[in-house]
Design a protein around this motif. Structure first.
Motif, mmCIF file in Angstrom:
data_model
loop_
_atom_site.group_PDB
_atom_site.id
_atom_site.type_symbol
_atom_site.label_atom_id
_atom_site.label_comp_id
_atom_site.label_asym_id
_atom_site.label_seq_id
_atom_site.Cartn_x
_atom_site.Cartn_y
_atom_site.Cartn_z
ATOM 1 N N LEU A 178 0.822 -1.210 0.000
ATOM 2 C CA LEU A 178 0.000 0.000 0.000
ATOM 3 C C LEU A 178 0.852 1.254 0.000
ATOM 4 C CD1 LEU A 178 -2.669 -1.169 2.605
ATOM 5 C CD2 LEU A 178 -3.160 -0.562 0.230
ATOM 6 N N ARG A 179 1.855 1.286 0.852
ATOM 7 C CA ARG A 179 2.709 2.476 0.939
ATOM 8 C C ARG A 179 3.480 2.693 -0.359
ATOM 9 N NH1 ARG A 179 5.835 3.476 6.425
ATOM 10 N NH2 ARG A 179 5.811 5.553 5.487
ATOM 11 N N SER A 180 3.863 1.615 -1.013
ATOM 12 C CA SER A 180 4.596 1.749 -2.272
ATOM 13 C C SER A 180 3.731 2.355 -3.363
ATOM 14 C CB SER A 180 5.130 0.389 -2.727
ATOM 15 O OG SER A 180 4.090 -0.438 -3.232
ATOM 16 N N ARG A 181 2.421 2.321 -3.178
ATOM 17 C CA ARG A 181 1.489 2.871 -4.157
ATOM 18 C C ARG A 181 0.871 4.189 -3.717
ATOM 19 N NH1 ARG A 181 2.673 -1.955 -5.126
ATOM 20 N NH2 ARG A 181 2.325 -2.950 -7.144
ATOM 21 N N GLY A 182 1.422 4.764 -2.677
ATOM 22 C CA GLY A 182 1.028 6.110 -2.301
ATOM 23 C C GLY A 182 -0.093 6.221 -1.297
ATOM 24 N N TYR A 183 -0.555 5.096 -0.739
ATOM 25 C CA TYR A 183 -1.622 5.157 0.248
ATOM 26 C C TYR A 183 -1.053 5.449 1.631
ATOM 27 C CZ TYR A 183 -4.656 3.265 -3.327
ATOM 28 O OH TYR A 183 -5.368 3.105 -4.488
ATOM 29 N N ARG A 184 -1.795 6.226 2.395
ATOM 30 C CA ARG A 184 -1.436 6.477 3.788
ATOM 31 C C ARG A 184 -1.842 5.258 4.615
ATOM 32 N NH1 ARG A 184 1.495 10.260 5.904
ATOM 33 N NH2 ARG A 184 -0.020 11.228 7.309
ATOM 34 N N VAL A 185 -0.989 4.859 5.537
ATOM 35 C CA VAL A 185 -1.227 3.659 6.323
ATOM 36 C C VAL A 185 -1.000 3.969 7.800
ATOM 37 C CG1 VAL A 185 -0.521 1.279 6.738
ATOM 38 C CG2 VAL A 185 -0.530 2.178 4.409
ATOM 39 N N ALA A 186 -1.957 3.557 8.638
ATOM 40 C CA ALA A 186 -1.851 3.842 10.073
ATOM 41 C C ALA A 186 -2.201 2.605 10.887
ATOM 42 C CB ALA A 186 -2.782 4.990 10.462
ATOM 43 N N ALA A 187 -1.649 2.561 12.095
ATOM 44 C CA ALA A 187 -2.064 1.586 13.103
ATOM 45 C C ALA A 187 -2.977 2.293 14.093
ATOM 46 C CB ALA A 187 -0.852 1.012 13.822
ATOM 47 N N ARG A 228 6.759 -3.663 18.987
ATOM 48 C CA ARG A 228 6.606 -2.450 18.205
ATOM 49 C C ARG A 228 7.952 -1.970 17.685
ATOM 50 N NH1 ARG A 228 4.619 3.195 20.661
ATOM 51 N NH2 ARG A 228 6.781 3.187 21.277
ATOM 52 N N ASN A 229 8.975 -2.010 18.523
ATOM 53 C CA ASN A 229 10.281 -1.510 18.109
ATOM 54 C C ASN A 229 10.903 -2.376 17.027
ATOM 55 O OD1 ASN A 229 10.091 0.573 19.893
ATOM 56 N ND2 ASN A 229 11.344 -0.355 21.480
ATOM 57 N N GLU A 230 10.815 -3.699 17.184
ATOM 58 C CA GLU A 230 11.508 -4.591 16.266
ATOM 59 C C GLU A 230 10.737 -4.848 14.975
ATOM 60 O OE1 GLU A 230 12.476 -8.113 18.397
ATOM 61 O OE2 GLU A 230 13.896 -7.105 19.740
ATOM 62 N N LEU A 231 9.432 -4.821 15.049
ATOM 63 C CA LEU A 231 8.618 -5.183 13.890
ATOM 64 C C LEU A 231 7.973 -3.988 13.206
ATOM 65 C CD1 LEU A 231 7.090 -7.244 12.096
ATOM 66 C CD2 LEU A 231 5.352 -7.354 13.886
ATOM 67 N N LEU A 232 7.498 -3.028 13.973
ATOM 68 C CA LEU A 232 6.564 -2.055 13.433
ATOM 69 C C LEU A 232 7.127 -0.667 13.169
ATOM 70 C CD1 LEU A 232 3.478 -3.010 15.609
ATOM 71 C CD2 LEU A 232 4.111 -3.862 13.364
ATOM 72 N N VAL A 233 8.280 -0.343 13.745
ATOM 73 C CA VAL A 233 8.843 0.989 13.497
ATOM 74 C C VAL A 233 9.110 1.153 12.001
ATOM 75 C CG1 VAL A 233 10.905 2.413 13.785
ATOM 76 C CG2 VAL A 233 9.831 1.366 15.766
ATOM 77 N N GLY A 234 8.606 2.217 11.443
ATOM 78 C CA GLY A 234 8.804 2.497 10.027
ATOM 79 C C GLY A 234 7.791 1.842 9.120
ATOM 80 N N LEU A 235 6.953 0.947 9.674
ATOM 81 C CA LEU A 235 5.973 0.268 8.838
ATOM 82 C C LEU A 235 4.771 1.154 8.534
ATOM 83 C CD1 LEU A 235 5.677 -2.549 7.565
ATOM 84 C CD2 LEU A 235 4.439 -3.264 9.620
ATOM 85 N N PHE A 236 4.432 2.041 9.478
ATOM 86 C CA PHE A 236 3.240 2.877 9.349
ATOM 87 C C PHE A 236 3.598 4.356 9.228
ATOM 88 C CE2 PHE A 236 1.921 -0.891 11.702
ATOM 89 C CZ PHE A 236 0.763 -1.260 11.025
ATOM 90 N N ASP A 237 2.714 5.108 8.584
ATOM 91 C CA ASP A 237 2.830 6.568 8.591
ATOM 92 C C ASP A 237 2.476 7.123 9.964
ATOM 93 O OD1 ASP A 237 3.425 7.041 5.728
ATOM 94 O OD2 ASP A 237 1.427 6.198 5.431
ATOM 95 N N GLU A 238 1.475 6.526 10.624
ATOM 96 C CA GLU A 238 1.057 6.934 11.962
ATOM 97 C C GLU A 238 0.818 5.681 12.803
ATOM 98 O OE1 GLU A 238 1.047 10.002 12.934
ATOM 99 O OE2 GLU A 238 1.036 11.093 11.028
ATOM 100 N N PHE A 239 1.305 5.709 14.045
ATOM 101 C CA PHE A 239 1.095 4.592 14.964
ATOM 102 C C PHE A 239 0.379 5.153 16.189
ATOM 103 C CE2 PHE A 239 1.857 1.225 17.926
ATOM 104 C CZ PHE A 239 2.023 0.087 17.157
#
Length: 247
Positions: free
Chosen positions: A133-142, A157-168
């Motif tokens: 999704l992010r590669s196609r320009g969609y905003r992604v949040a947790a 959260r630190n090991e898996l999720l940091v950088g995965l979302f625009d907003e957490f």
């Protein structure tokens, strides 16, 4: 799963049971091991509504020690839990003559640790969907109901999720939790979108109904059927038209 047939600009994900394995798996195992009826603990967890120990902990209102003591007490309120469970059975037209506990010794600390252990296991197909999704320009949040100062959750959260979302967005930080509509609107404000421009994935029906009431497109993620939810998201995206098509 329903589509609003509008333009989708963002996708919002629950964490436990969506991006990582569901804590309900651990609850079911605990119930079987301790000969408790199916969903008995979930009923006990929810019977006090917004003022329950679990709910207070998710909003960051109590610390871990306070939570474990209070939750253990709530889980072992046999008379109240049995009454709530009978109502649960009646609402679902299930066997109301089921044998219920005469006493219980549910260890809230042990149960919680088992639930959090599953939070270390990602659902790989959902993680790949987020990246797609992010590669196609969609905003992604947790948008997650979680816990303050919980070392397991922080590690995941630190090991898996940091950088995965625009907003957490975390209940324990914001002081709101699903299904409070204000929590959903908070993440929409951060993403700078209208609710109708978002797909929302969760594993809990009440959370999905709250999202739908605001105009989001809800998708339920069922245990061991995460790939079905991934396909549903992509179908909606393709039907609405890509934001930034890429080869």
């Amino acid at each position: 799963m329903e589509s609003n047939n509008g333009r989708i600009r963002a996708v919002i994900f629950d964490i436990g049971g969506v991006v990582v394995k569901s804590p309900f798996i651990a609850i079911s195992v605990y119930e079987r091991e301790h000969r408790l009826p199916a969903n008995y603990i979930n009923v006990a967890l929810s019977k006090k509504g917004a003022r329950g120990a679990f709910q207070q902990y998710e909003r960051g209102e109590i610390n871990y020690e306070e939570f474990v003591d209070l939750w253990t007490d709530e889980l072992n309120e046999v008379e109240q839990n049995n009454a709530a469970y009978r109502q649960y059975l009646q609402r679902r037209n299930l066997d109301v003559h089921m044998i219920l506990p005469q006493e219980t010794q549910i260890n809230g600390s042990v149960l919680f640790a088992q639930m959090m252990e599953l939070a270390q296991t990602p659902n790989d197909c959902v993680v790949e969907l987020i990246r797609w999704l992010r590669s196609r320009g969609y905003r992604v949040a947790a948008l997650t109901n979680n816990f303050k100062n919980d070392t397991v959750s922080v590690t995941v959260r630190n090991e898996l999720l940091v950088g995965l979302f625009d907003e957490f967005v975390e209940s324990s930080v914001v002081g709101l939790r699903k299904p409070d509509p204000k929590f959903y609107l908070h993440v929409c404000n951060l993403l700078e979108i209208r609710p109708s421009e978002a797909i929302f994935l969760d594993d809990i029906g009440i959370n999905l109904r709250a999202a739908k009431a605001l105009g989001m497109t809800p998708i339920q993620v069922e245990i061991d059927k995460e790939l079905d939810a991934v396909k549903a998201v992509k179908n909606i995206i393709h039907s609405c038209g890509a934001l930034s098509p890429k080869i």
